[in-house]
Design a protein around this motif. Sequence first.
Motif, mmCIF file in Angstrom:
data_model
loop_
_atom_site.group_PDB
_atom_site.id
_atom_site.type_symbol
_atom_site.label_atom_id
_atom_site.label_comp_id
_atom_site.label_asym_id
_atom_site.label_seq_id
_atom_site.Cartn_x
_atom_site.Cartn_y
_atom_site.Cartn_z
ATOM 1 N N ILE A 1 22.596 -22.707 -7.108
ATOM 2 C CA ILE A 1 23.472 -22.500 -8.193
ATOM 3 C C ILE A 1 23.666 -23.943 -8.876
ATOM 4 O O ILE A 1 23.863 -24.773 -8.327
ATOM 5 N N TYR B 1 23.935 -23.548 -2.088
ATOM 6 C CA TYR B 1 25.219 -23.237 -1.502
ATOM 7 C C TYR B 1 24.736 -22.434 -0.184
ATOM 8 O O TYR B 1 23.906 -21.532 -0.258
ATOM 9 N N LEU C 1 26.723 -14.941 -2.432
ATOM 10 C CA LEU C 1 26.762 -15.640 -3.668
ATOM 11 C C LEU C 1 25.966 -14.918 -4.880
ATOM 12 O O LEU C 1 24.739 -14.757 -4.400
ATOM 13 N N LYS D 1 26.950 -18.383 -12.573
ATOM 14 C CA LYS D 1 28.289 -18.101 -12.607
ATOM 15 C C LYS D 1 28.295 -16.947 -13.733
ATOM 16 O O LYS D 1 27.556 -16.636 -14.631
ATOM 17 N N TYR E 1 32.174 -18.725 -10.505
ATOM 18 C CA TYR E 1 31.531 -18.506 -9.434
ATOM 19 C C TYR E 1 31.823 -17.208 -8.740
ATOM 20 O O TYR E 1 32.889 -16.511 -8.830
ATOM 21 N N GLU F 1 35.962 -13.957 -7.587
ATOM 22 C CA GLU F 1 35.614 -14.833 -8.253
ATOM 23 C C GLU F 1 36.318 -16.063 -8.095
ATOM 24 O O GLU F 1 37.441 -16.113 -7.637
ATOM 25 N N MET G 1 34.568 -22.723 -6.537
ATOM 26 C CA MET G 1 34.031 -22.572 -5.218
ATOM 27 C C MET G 1 35.025 -22.823 -3.934
ATOM 28 O O MET G 1 34.603 -22.707 -2.844
#
Length: 331
Positions: free
Chosen positions: A115, A120, A159, A163, A168, A189, A193
């Motif tokens: 991302i 991540y 994830l 976005k 996120y 959301e 993060m």
Amino acid sequence: MGKYQIIGEKIPNLPWEDRPKGSSDIVWRYSKNPIIKRNHIKRANSIFNSAVVTFNGKFAGVFRVDDKARSMNLHAGFSEDGINWVIEEEPINFIQKTRDPLISEYKYDPRVTFIEDRYYITWCNGYYGPTIGVGYTFDFKEFYQLENAFLPYNRNGVLFPRKINGKYAMLSRPSDRGHTPFGDIFYSESPDMIHWGCHRFVMSAGLTGWQSLKIGAGPTPIETSEGWLLIYHGVLLSCNGYVYSFSAALLDLEKPWKVKYRARSYLLSPQEYYECVGDVPNVAFPCAALCDSETGRLAIYYGGADTVVALAFAYVDEIIDFLKEDGIKYE
């Protein structure tokens, strides 16, 4: 270009093997499975349920390794071709970006999602029971751990690759301390993060037999012109125990808690020896999928019998058509 637009990267060196002659399977297995055996590194009892991404024109990943003490941990790995892997002997040593040292009794079933500017990692983290651990890396050498996303108990944190409405976004499955004889998928959301909220129900188990007990998100969702393509696993409780298979659903692009289509039938179930015989029999558990946006080819990495890593292939177009023709449409 395929029938449907795929928003994502071009992967000209995507690992691939054509569908076997005479086969009509939408998802088919690599003929040389498993690609990672249980003893791929010295300390391993088993290596499975692992996540793979493209990295610097090649491939990198975070692998679940259960060692010979049966401790569950995460290891980094690298590959030239996405099939032959070098996995680090020592577990990842996360540098903590938390307000004080964070307990991590175990780590398993990672997912990796790129991302913006970093990769991540989410995983099932042991913190007074299972919850969703979150971390990141830029280079697969140094790894940083953030706060846990949720309170215990939770698993299968996945994830989205961008976005959504400025936040996120993550799918997860609230659970319990044990083997979780239930499980539905929820959406959450976050602005940073770290703080997660605005939870929304996505879909529940029980639709058809192969997914009657529980379900959970698998690889990072794939953005297409038809919606987010989600590969997810489902669990059946048979007279011989649990059976883990996987299939797909389409979620709304801007409101991913709204399901557009969902499969009635599985796309792959444990039928081969390496899926049926191992530490936990009858498991095909997907954790990663590489998609070439140019050709629509899909390489799916999945764990077999909680023991090895296997590889399967598909076309995004064919999975979406399968959902529209065989699946259930939601208004």
